[in-house]
Motif scaffolding. Structure first.
Motif, mmCIF file in Angstrom:
data_model
loop_
_atom_site.group_PDB
_atom_site.id
_atom_site.type_symbol
_atom_site.label_atom_id
_atom_site.label_comp_id
_atom_site.label_asym_id
_atom_site.label_seq_id
_atom_site.Cartn_x
_atom_site.Cartn_y
_atom_site.Cartn_z
ATOM 1 N N MET A 194 0.828 -1.207 0.000
ATOM 2 C CA MET A 194 0.000 0.000 0.000
ATOM 3 C C MET A 194 0.866 1.263 0.000
ATOM 4 O O MET A 194 0.559 2.242 -0.678
ATOM 5 C CB MET A 194 -0.933 -0.005 1.219
ATOM 6 N N LEU A 195 1.966 1.238 0.746
ATOM 7 C CA LEU A 195 2.854 2.402 0.790
ATOM 8 C C LEU A 195 3.546 2.624 -0.547
ATOM 9 O O LEU A 195 3.672 3.757 -1.023
ATOM 10 C CB LEU A 195 3.902 2.219 1.900
ATOM 11 N N VAL A 196 4.005 1.532 -1.161
ATOM 12 C CA VAL A 196 4.677 1.645 -2.457
ATOM 13 C C VAL A 196 3.720 2.180 -3.513
ATOM 14 O O VAL A 196 4.095 2.994 -4.374
ATOM 15 C CB VAL A 196 5.252 0.280 -2.890
ATOM 16 N N ALA A 197 2.455 1.730 -3.443
ATOM 17 C CA ALA A 197 1.472 2.103 -4.476
ATOM 18 C C ALA A 197 0.626 3.311 -4.095
ATOM 19 O O ALA A 197 -0.292 3.672 -4.842
ATOM 20 C CB ALA A 197 0.558 0.910 -4.752
ATOM 21 N N SER A 198 0.917 3.949 -2.957
ATOM 22 C CA SER A 198 0.082 5.082 -2.514
ATOM 23 C C SER A 198 0.057 6.185 -3.574
ATOM 24 O O SER A 198 1.081 6.560 -4.140
ATOM 25 C CB SER A 198 0.615 5.632 -1.179
ATOM 26 N N TRP A 199 -1.159 6.706 -3.838
ATOM 27 C CA TRP A 199 -1.339 7.702 -4.898
ATOM 28 C C TRP A 199 -2.604 8.492 -4.614
ATOM 29 O O TRP A 199 -3.383 8.157 -3.730
ATOM 30 C CB TRP A 199 -1.427 7.024 -6.272
ATOM 31 N N ALA A 303 9.814 -0.609 -1.273
ATOM 32 C CA ALA A 303 9.717 -1.861 -2.029
ATOM 33 C C ALA A 303 10.741 -2.883 -1.549
ATOM 34 O O ALA A 303 10.461 -4.093 -1.522
ATOM 35 C CB ALA A 303 9.915 -1.577 -3.522
ATOM 36 N N ILE A 304 11.923 -2.431 -1.167
ATOM 37 C CA ILE A 304 12.975 -3.359 -0.734
ATOM 38 C C ILE A 304 12.573 -4.120 0.527
ATOM 39 O O ILE A 304 12.674 -5.356 0.566
ATOM 40 C CB ILE A 304 14.305 -2.601 -0.558
ATOM 41 N N ALA A 306 9.627 -4.745 1.436
ATOM 42 C CA ALA A 306 8.478 -5.585 1.079
ATOM 43 C C ALA A 306 8.955 -6.974 0.668
ATOM 44 O O ALA A 306 8.332 -7.989 1.020
ATOM 45 C CB ALA A 306 7.673 -4.932 -0.047
ATOM 46 N N LEU A 307 10.062 -7.039 -0.071
ATOM 47 C CA LEU A 307 10.615 -8.332 -0.472
ATOM 48 C C LEU A 307 11.079 -9.112 0.758
ATOM 49 O O LEU A 307 10.841 -10.322 0.873
ATOM 50 C CB LEU A 307 11.777 -8.124 -1.441
ATOM 51 N N GLY A 308 11.757 -8.416 1.687
ATOM 52 C CA GLY A 308 12.192 -9.082 2.908
ATOM 53 C C GLY A 308 11.028 -9.566 3.752
ATOM 54 O O GLY A 308 11.088 -10.647 4.343
ATOM 55 N N THR A 309 9.946 -8.804 3.791
ATOM 56 C CA THR A 309 8.779 -9.195 4.581
ATOM 57 C C THR A 309 8.067 -10.386 3.960
ATOM 58 O O THR A 309 7.542 -11.252 4.670
ATOM 59 C CB THR A 309 7.813 -8.010 4.716
ATOM 60 N N LEU A 310 8.040 -10.450 2.628
ATOM 61 C CA LEU A 310 7.447 -11.609 1.962
ATOM 62 C C LEU A 310 8.227 -12.873 2.307
ATOM 63 O O LEU A 310 7.634 -13.930 2.561
ATOM 64 C CB LEU A 310 7.438 -11.391 0.443
ATOM 65 N N TRP A 311 9.551 -12.766 2.342
ATOM 66 C CA TRP A 311 10.368 -13.914 2.755
ATOM 67 C C TRP A 311 10.061 -14.277 4.208
ATOM 68 O O TRP A 311 10.024 -15.459 4.564
ATOM 69 C CB TRP A 311 11.853 -13.585 2.604
ATOM 70 N N LEU A 312 9.820 -13.274 5.062
ATOM 71 C CA LEU A 312 9.517 -13.527 6.461
ATOM 72 C C LEU A 312 8.214 -14.321 6.608
ATOM 73 O O LEU A 312 8.102 -15.182 7.488
ATOM 74 C CB LEU A 312 9.420 -12.202 7.218
ATOM 75 N N VAL A 313 7.235 -14.037 5.764
ATOM 76 C CA VAL A 313 5.982 -14.815 5.778
ATOM 77 C C VAL A 313 6.288 -16.285 5.515
ATOM 78 O O VAL A 313 5.816 -17.178 6.230
ATOM 79 C CB VAL A 313 4.995 -14.281 4.723
ATOM 80 N N TYR A 314 7.106 -16.536 4.496
ATOM 81 C CA TYR A 314 7.490 -17.915 4.162
ATOM 82 C C TYR A 314 8.217 -18.579 5.328
ATOM 83 O O TYR A 314 7.902 -19.710 5.719
ATOM 84 C CB TYR A 314 8.382 -17.915 2.919
#
Length: 670
Positions: A194-199, A303-304, A306-314
């Motif tokens: 949401m933060l990356v895509a905020s507009w 965005a950076i 976000a990638l780390g957080t996606l790995w954290l979910v896994y």
């Protein structure tokens, strides 16, 4: 507080117990346990009297005269440090990079969520000067954007964190630690998207979108506090009945090593922003800054992680299957499913003073912590007058974060030292922050002159150091440590939420006060935090966490006065608890009798469960082999040994889900 003189016969008929005396008495009158010459005492000695907390005569370290306390604990610490150095040497000899792998597993992974949230939360404050420089009509003059919504960014962020801390704290106790850890990572990942895509169709619309994205992200951040603290602590402790030296000597270090990842998150965010500014601003950090460059910088910076957080979910979903093991074991014994309301009521009744300590101290600390961050712009304006460059502020902040990291690490190094410990460390940090804020506030114009700017700069950096070295690290630890397992996440979440109310207080008050008034307002929270800590916070340094659980089992059974163990030793109680008489029941003689009875009862029940479930194995993974063998010889409980099953205790599985010794044995049997 003097103790009653009791005489009780040794259950092994080997003689009389020594009579207990006041812990502060002379060398000849230290409180000791029963004689250790009986077979029972010899077998149970390692379990009841571990040599890192008891003398060879069975005297608890806190019952020794002060000088002997220092000597005993120094000897234990030296032996443990030597053992760790030898282990490190062996690791380096076998694989030079193995200590890095150890640190990654024991600090980086448990604290990854806090590292990521620290990166993002402090990024908000770091990118604000860039936004103000690029869009002054929105972030400075408020001719295009509504000031209310710009201010709401901070308010909604903190509000989201408070919501997450309270709700996830309750759910983490009701549903489980693993669920809480996974949902935190998922919420933070969605919030980052949401933060990356905020507009927005206008700048004001974008600000509104940005603020609500932070609120959503903050819910995940809030849940991260109680979940990380409880998971790290319970992983260090294990779910078995037998306590470990790791718990007693390194529990604080394990939790604070996870917490200090928040500092590394700040460091990496500030470093990355500096690099991104140079990349997207054509290698220069000087104004004017373009809107395109600002858009790229803040979106890439979100965005950076976000990638780390996606790995954290896994990682949390697939690699942490046992995160709720300790909680589940406690609930099973209490025959509770869902949320343990009885434990919550008992905690409020018996540990209400502790809630004042953890919540009140955290509130006071966050006024300081966020006060330090909010003073940063004034600090830079004083030492760099006329500066218009965002880069200058970022570089000074990077230095400040580096100083803070030194405080984090030193706290982690000393927090398990019994002479320093949690309580004294927290009081020292509050006292030093009080002094370091009240001095420049006393004569602000004097310290902000060119001739004395060095002193002002030193006090600012030292306030960062002592905040991390003291209350910012200790509040995170004790808010989980001083409460029972069934409500640990709830109590931590409520305490952390009180802290964020302190941050909200600072944010609101500072909006309507000038710099000198801020310096007059903040210091008194350091003094208040020190007083609250002294009166209401118990010192749990070196106290066996499972012994606290044992005390709570007595409370739960309505037998509070029948508990005589070290969890009610005056040294481990707050001034408030001693005033209320909680330490009167401490009696090492009676406690020995109770411990033997409790251990045998737990072992007997365990064997009965194994027989009932056809899990007929002679060894028990919760007790050392020699103790299990002794109970087998002296018990009528039927036990059957499986073919090729080794006699001896196993080791609990770790948080990563690696196989334990017992799991491997069972596979071999199959």
């Amino acid at each position: 507080m003097a103790l009653q003189h009791h005489h009780h016969h040794d259950p092994t008929n080997q003689g009389m117990f020594s009579a207990p005396h006041d812990p502060e008495t002379s060398d000849d009158h230290a409180i000791v346990g029963p004689p250790l010459q009986s077979d029972e005492a010899k077998v149970l000695k390692s379990l009841i009297y571990p040599d890192d907390t008891y003398t060879s005569e069975g005297t608890y370290w806190a019952d020794l005269p002060f000088g002997k306390q220092l000597a005993f604990n120094a000897k234990v610490d030296r032996a443990e440090a030597a053992k760790e150095l030898r282990s490190t040497g062996y690791m380096i000899k076998e694989d030079p990079l193995s200590p890095v792998a150890w640190y990654f597993k024991n600090a980086v992974l448990p604290g990854a969520g806090l590292g990521l949230e620290g990166y993002v939360l402090f990024s908000i404050g770091n990118v604000t000067p860039l936004f103000a420089a690029v869009w002054p009509s929105c972030w400075k003059n408020y001719t295009v954007c509504t000031k209310t919504w710009v201010d709401a960014i901070s308010y909604l962020e903190i509000s989201g964190i408070i919501v997450g801390q309270i709700i996830v704290g309750f759910l983490g106790d009701g549903i489980g630690r693993r669920w809480g850890l996974i949902q935190d990572a998922i919420v933070m990942f969605i919030g980052l998207l949401m933060l990356v895509a905020s507009w927005g169709t206008s700048l004001n619309g974008w600000v509104i979108c940005y603020a609500w994205a932070l609120f959503f992200y903050g819910i995940g951040v809030g849940g991260e506090y109680p979940m990380t603290a409880t998971a790290a602590m319970e992983n260090a402790t294990g779910s078995g009945k037998v306590s470990t030296k790791e718990d007693r000597l390194h529990r604080g270090r394990k939790v604070t090593m996870a917490f200090l990842m928040q500092g590394w998150g700040q460091f990496f965010n500030q470093s990355l922003l500096i690099v991104l500014l140079l990349i997207f601003h054509h290698g220069s950090g000087n104004p004017p800054y373009s809107a395109v460059a600002a858009q790229w910088i803040f979106r890439v910076s979100f965005a950076i992680p976000a990638l780390g957080t996606l790995w954290l979910v896994y990682y949390r979903y697939y690699k942490m299957p046992l995160a709720s093991k300790t909680l589940n074991a406690v609930k099973k014994k209490a025959r509770v499913t869902g949320y343990d309301v009885q434990s919550l009521n008992l905690t409020c009744k018996h540990f209400g003073g502790r809630l004042i300590a953890t919540a009140g101290a955290w509130y006071a600390n966050d006024v300081f912590f966020y006060g330090n961050k909010l003073f940063q712009s004034q600090f830079i304006a004083v030492i760099s007058p006329g500066n218009k460059s965002v880069m200058t502020g970022w570089l000074w902040n990077l230095v400040n974060v580096g100083v803070s990291l030194c405080g984090y690490y030193l706290a982690s190094f000393l927090i398990d030292n019994k002479f320093i410990g949690r309580k004294r460390l927290q009081q020292l940090g509050f006292l030093m922050d009080f002094v370091l804020f009240v001095v420049p506030g006393w004569d602000y114009s004097y310290y902000t002159t060119k001739a004395h700017i060095g002193a002002f700069q030193t006090m600012y950096f030292l306030s960062s150091f002592f905040n991390q070295f003291g209350p910012n690290s200790t509040t995170f630890l004790v808010a989980a440590e001083v409460y029972p397992t069934p409500v640990r996440a709830t109590a931590h979440g409520v305490s952390a939420a009180a802290g964020k109310l302190g941050a909200l207080t600072a944010a609101i008050v500072f909006t309507y006060t000038d710099i000198v008034e801020k310096f007059h307002f903040v210091p008194w929270f350091g003094l208040a935090g020190m007083i609250v800590t002294f009166i209401f916070l118990p010192d749990t340094t070196g106290l066996d966490l499972k012994e606290q659980e044992r005390r709570f089992e007595y409370i739960r059974a309505g037998r509070e006065q029948e508990y005589h163990g070290i969890a009610v030793h005056p040294h481990h109680l707050s001034v408030w608890e001693r005033f209320r008489g909680a330490g009167k029941s401490y009696n090492p003689e009676l406690d020995y009798i109770d411990k033997v009875k409790d251990i045998r009862e737990e072992w007997t029940n365990r064997q009965a469960e194994k027989v009932a479930s056809d899990d007929l194995i002679v060894f028990d993974d919760e007790y050392p082999s020699e103790i299990h063998e002794y109970f087998v010889r002296t018990s009528s409980v039927p036990v059957v040994q499986k073919k090729n099953t080794p006699l001896g205790g196993g080791v609990d599985s770790d948080e990563t889900g690696n196989e334990t010794g017992n799991e491997k044995n069972e596979k071999a049997n199959r």
